[in-house]
Design an enzyme around this catalytic site. Structure first.
Site, mmCIF file in Angstrom:
data_model
loop_
_atom_site.group_PDB
_atom_site.id
_atom_site.type_symbol
_atom_site.label_atom_id
_atom_site.label_comp_id
_atom_site.label_asym_id
_atom_site.label_seq_id
_atom_site.Cartn_x
_atom_site.Cartn_y
_atom_site.Cartn_z
ATOM 1 N N ASN A 50 26.664 50.958 19.721
ATOM 2 C CA ASN A 50 28.012 50.936 20.292
ATOM 3 C C ASN A 50 28.109 49.695 21.170
ATOM 4 O OD1 ASN A 50 30.400 51.373 21.628
ATOM 5 N ND2 ASN A 50 29.714 53.202 22.741
ATOM 6 N N TRP A 51 28.767 48.670 20.648
ATOM 7 C CA TRP A 51 28.793 47.381 21.360
ATOM 8 C C TRP A 51 29.781 47.376 22.524
ATOM 9 C CZ3 TRP A 51 28.613 42.861 17.222
ATOM 10 C CH2 TRP A 51 27.439 42.996 16.470
ATOM 11 N N LYS A 52 30.639 48.371 22.601
ATOM 12 C CA LYS A 52 31.653 48.459 23.664
ATOM 13 C C LYS A 52 32.460 47.149 23.714
ATOM 14 C CE LYS A 52 28.757 51.863 25.859
ATOM 15 N NZ LYS A 52 28.306 52.539 27.067
ATOM 16 N N HIS B 51 34.183 59.374 23.279
ATOM 17 C CA HIS B 51 33.169 58.782 24.159
ATOM 18 C C HIS B 51 33.553 59.051 25.620
ATOM 19 C CE1 HIS B 51 30.653 55.853 26.192
ATOM 20 N NE2 HIS B 51 29.891 55.881 25.100
ATOM 21 N N GLU C 229 33.496 57.255 28.134
ATOM 22 C CA GLU C 229 34.309 56.200 28.761
ATOM 23 C C GLU C 229 35.778 56.346 28.374
ATOM 24 O OE1 GLU C 229 31.881 52.926 27.421
ATOM 25 O OE2 GLU C 229 30.276 53.647 28.716
ATOM 26 N N GLU D 28 25.654 62.886 24.757
ATOM 27 C CA GLU D 28 25.453 61.823 25.745
ATOM 28 C C GLU D 28 25.761 62.360 27.141
ATOM 29 O OE1 GLU D 28 25.981 57.763 23.551
ATOM 30 O OE2 GLU D 28 27.871 58.346 24.458
ATOM 31 N N GLY E 39 24.197 53.991 30.482
ATOM 32 C CA GLY E 39 24.234 52.702 31.165
ATOM 33 C C GLY E 39 23.619 52.728 32.549
ATOM 34 N N SER F 298 21.068 55.277 27.691
ATOM 35 C CA SER F 298 19.941 54.424 28.098
ATOM 36 C C SER F 298 18.756 54.478 27.135
ATOM 37 C CB SER F 298 19.503 54.764 29.529
ATOM 38 O OG SER F 298 20.573 54.563 30.431
ATOM 39 N N GLY G 178 23.902 51.953 23.415
ATOM 40 C CA GLY G 178 24.867 51.029 23.993
ATOM 41 C C GLY G 178 24.208 49.697 24.313
ATOM 42 N N GLY G 179 23.813 49.524 25.567
ATOM 43 C CA GLY G 179 23.282 48.246 26.054
ATOM 44 C C GLY G 179 22.231 47.616 25.152
#
Ligand code: PGA
Length: 251
Positions: free
Chosen positions: A9-11, A94, A96, A166, A172, A213, A234-235
């Site tokens: 997930n590159w956001k 998600h 976010e 999640e 994150g 994470s 993600g990251g």
């Protein structure tokens, strides 16, 4: 038999040129891995170009969101039909989107239905916040999110739906949840929730990912748990080296 899925997930990261550069590195190495599905979810602006690069490759392409509506005067929105031109998957619900854009279970339910209508495979995210966990409400929150998002949703094959668990406090933050805790939550809450919707046999075929994470150092711990069918990353998915190392941990 649930095939592991590693989804990036590159956001809101990467220009088109940066996205192409990252994908070129992934393409050189990803064919060496077997028995795993690899998916990347870049921003909308890169989907068209990446679709051309990935069309006959083992890397799947997904969107990070779609509108619940089919078309019309909705400035800034992208429909399921538009995403389906380039994508096979879409991330929905998600945390976010829930926290910053006010998405509730009813809206997420409409988005899941819109995704199915256009043949997109939803990756439905669920997870409790730290305060909900501390108040002992984690199981109730996850059950409610599953019921709300999946109400009236019909699938003909368990492979047509993916759940990503999640815990919000682990996203994150470098504070990942323990593989045992995740496994327990899947076995005691998520799979029974899916069974309530579609029956035990179907629920047993639906993949449930962990997200929060995940990195090359902790990934194997999750993948060793039979209940965990991969990761939503993600990251660490923004670095080809890290993302490939996570994929490698499934081998
Ligand atoms: P993270 O993000 O790996 O950076 O924690 C996961 C996600 O939000 O899907």
């Amino acid at each position: 038999m649930r095939v592991p899925l590693i989804a990036g997930n590159w956001k809101m990261h990467k220009t088109e040129a940066e996205a192409i550069a990252l994908v070129r590195v992934l393409l050189q190495r990803v064919r060496f891995y077997s028995g795993v599905e690899v998916l990347i979810c870049p921003p909308f602006t890169s989907l068209s170009q990446l679709h051309k690069l990935l069309v006959s490759s083992p890397i799947l392409l997904g969107a990070q969101n779609i509108s619940d509506l089919p078309s019309g005067a909705f400035t800034g929105e992208i429909s399921g039909r538009m995403a389906a031109e380039f994508c096979s998957h879409v991330i929905l619900g998600h945390s976010e989107r829930r926290a910053y854009y006010g998405e509730d279970d009813a809206l997420i339910n409409r988005k899941v239905k819109a995704a199915r209508e256009w043949g997109l495979l939803p990756i439905l995210c669920v997870g409790e916040s730290l305060s909900e966990r501390d108040a002992g409400q984690a199981s109730a929150v996850i059950s409610r999110q599953l019921r709300g998002a999946l109400e009236g949703v019909w699938i003909s094959d368990p492979a047509e739906m993916v759940i990503a668990y999640e815990p919000v406090w682990a996203i994150g933050t470098d504070r990942s949840a323990s593989p045992e805790d995740i496994s327990e939550m899947i076995a005691s809450v998520i799979r029974p929730g899916l069974a309530g919707q579609w029956g035990v046999e179907f629920a047993g075929g639906i993949r449930v990912l962990y997200g929060g994470s995940v990195n090359p150092g902790n990934a194997a711990g999750y993948f060793n748990q039979p209940e965990i069918d991969g990761a939503l990353v993600g990251g660490a998915s923004l670095s080809a080296e890290k993302f490939l190392a996570i994929i490698e941990r499934t081998q």
